[in-house]
Design an enzyme around this catalytic site. Structure first.
Site, PDB file in Angstrom:
ATOM      1  N   SER A   1       0.802  -1.221   0.000  1.00 43.33           N
ATOM      2  CA  SER A   1       0.000   0.000   0.000  1.00 43.33           C
ATOM      3  C   SER A   1       0.839   1.276   0.000  1.00 43.33           C
ATOM      4  CB  SER A   1      -0.962   0.002   1.188  1.00 43.33           C
ATOM      5  OG  SER A   1      -0.256   0.181   2.393  1.00 43.33           O
TER       6      SER A   1
ATOM      7  N   LYS B   1       0.885   4.133   6.929  1.00 46.36           N
ATOM      8  CA  LYS B   1       0.223   5.032   5.967  1.00 46.36           C
ATOM      9  C   LYS B   1       0.679   6.469   6.200  1.00 46.36           C
ATOM     10  CE  LYS B   1      -2.859   2.112   4.086  1.00 46.36           C
ATOM     11  NZ  LYS B   1      -2.162   0.952   4.668  1.00 46.36           N
TER      12      LYS B   1
END
Lengths: 209, 209
Positions: free
Chosen positions: B128, B165
Site C-alpha cells: 500500500s 500510511k
DNA sequence: TTGCCTACTGCACGCCTGTGCAGTAGGCTT
DNA sequence: AAGCCTACTGCACAGGCGTGCAGTAGGCAA
C-alpha cells in the site's frame, strides 16, 4: 571481575536505558531478567555498584547511572556486529571505486543487509528507479562486482556516467540498462556505449522526514 | 519555535540529565527552574513533547527522553556508533509496542538514520505504500510517538489492525490514513474506527536480491 | 472588554518505587 | 558437616512521583 549473571544484568540495564532513553526501575529489570523479587534485582545492583560499574541515587527511582566499563557490557545479549561500509562520493569511469580518496565517510549497516568486504555505499541521484522503491537521495549498498545476472540492479558506467539500473539481457543477446520509471528510456548497450559494471545493489537505505 | 522559557526548561533538563546520568523528576525540574508546583513543570513538559523535543513515558517516573539527546560521552573515533533497534514481531492493539516478549531481535542502524531511544523496527506487509518507496518486506525504523503531523508516514492501528500510511489532516479537520498506491483506498478515521498512532517512520531499510 | 495564550500556584489522590527484614536453595571449599 | 558465596523469593511499608482538577495573573490582539 563480574560473574556471568552480573554481566547479563548490566547488559540488560544498558540495553533498556539505550532503547528508552532513561534507566529502568527495579521491577522493570526484574521482568526483563526473569527475577520476580525486587530484592533479587537489588542484590545485583548492590554488587554492580560495589564493583564500580554503576552508581545509584539513594531512594530515587530509576537512579541508575551507567559507568562505562572498558568494553561494551552488551556482550551477553547477542547484538549483531554491524558492518562499516564506505560511502563514496562519485563513481567515475576508469577509477577504482574503492580508492581511499573517494571515501567520504563510513556508514554502519546491519550484517543482514551487507557483508563485510568489497562493499560500498552511494547516494542515488534522480528518479529513474522510483518504481523499484529507490528514490532520489536514498543510499544504496553495493557489492563490488564486474558482472551481473539479468534482472539484478546494478551500478554501472555508460558514456562516462555512473547510473543505477536493472541489468537485463534480452533473448537476442542484446543488453539493456532498464530504468524503473516510465518517464525514462532504457539504455541500450552498444559498442559505442560500452558497459562497465561496478557492482550489484544489495540494500537500500532511506532517511524519511 | 520554542519560547524563551521553554528553551530554558529544556536546557535545565539536559543539564540535569547529563550531570547525573538519569533524567530528573517533575519536582527536581521545578526546584531548578524556580517553579513550586509540579503542574507548572508539567505544563512545560507537555509543550516540549508537543513540539517534539522530548518524549515521555506515561505515568512513569523520570521518563523523560531527550530527542536531540544529551551528547553522550562517546569516544568518537572515525566510525559512527551504530544504534541497536529492536525488531518487533507484531504491532497489536492495546499492547505496548516495546515490550520484551515482542522483541524478536535487534538490527544495527547507522546513527544518521535513527537516534537511540524509543525506536523500533518492523517489517512491512503489503504494497500500500509502494509509491512512497516502501515495498513489501522492507523494514521501517519507527520512532515511538502518539501524535503526528499531517504528511508524516506513521505506524497506526485502526480496526485492530496495524498499518503504515501517510497521516493527513484535511482542511475540514477530518483525519485520513492515506496509502501511496492507487490500488488502495484511504482509510477515514471516525468514531467507529478510531486512530491509535504508534509512531512515525524515520527510515526505510531494504535487502535487495 | 472579551477572549486567548503564556506561565504558573495549590492540593488531594493513588500508583510507583526503593527499602527493610526474613528466608531458601544449590554449589563449592574446608 | 559446617560455612560461605551466589542467586534468588516474598511481603509489608513509607514516601516518591505523576496526574487530575480548580484557579490565578499578566500580556496582547480583535
Amino acid at each position: 571481575m563480574l560473574t556471568d549473571r552480573e554481566k547479563e544484568i548490566l547488559g540488560l540495564i544498558t540495553r533498556l536505558t539505550e532503547e528508552r532513553g532513561f534507566p529502568p526501575t527495579l521491577r522493570e529489570i526484574g521482568e526483563a531478567a526473569g527475577i520476580s523479587s525486587t530484592n533479587g534485582v537489588r542484590y545485583f545492583l548492590d554488587r554492580l555498584e560495589a564493583k564500580g560499574r554503576i552508581r545509584r541515587g539513594d531512594g530515587l527511582s530509576r537512579a541508575i547511572e551507567l559507568i562505562d566499563g572498558p568494553a561494551r557490557p552488551s556482550a551477553t545479549i547477542r547484538l549483531p556486529e554491524p558492518v562499516a561500509v564506505p560511502l563514496i562520493g562519485r563513481v567515475a569511469a576508469g577509477y577504482p571505486v574503492l580508492s581511499d580518496e573517494n571515501i567520504e565517510e563510513h556508514i554502519m549497516v546491519d550484517p543482514s543487509l551487507a557483508t563485510p568486504g568489497r562493499t560500498f555505499a552511494l547516494r542515488v541521484r534522480g528518479e529513474s528507479m522510483k518504481d523499484a522503491g529507490i528514490l532520489e537521495g536514498d543510499m544504496v549498498v553495493v557489492r563490488e562486482q564486474k558482472e551481473a545476472r539479468s534482472g539484478e540492479i546494478v551500478v554501472a558506467i555508460v558514456n562516462g556516467e555512473a547510473t543505477v539500473k536493472t541489468y537485463r539481457v534480452k533473448r537476442n543477446g542484446s543488453v539493456i540498462l532498464e530504468p524503473a520509471n516510465p518517464d525514462f528510456e532504457p539504455i541500450e548497450i552498444s559498442e559505442e556505449a560500452p558497459l562497465e559494471i561496478r557492482g550489484k545493489v544489495i540494500a537500500v537505505l532511506r532517511k524519511v522526514g
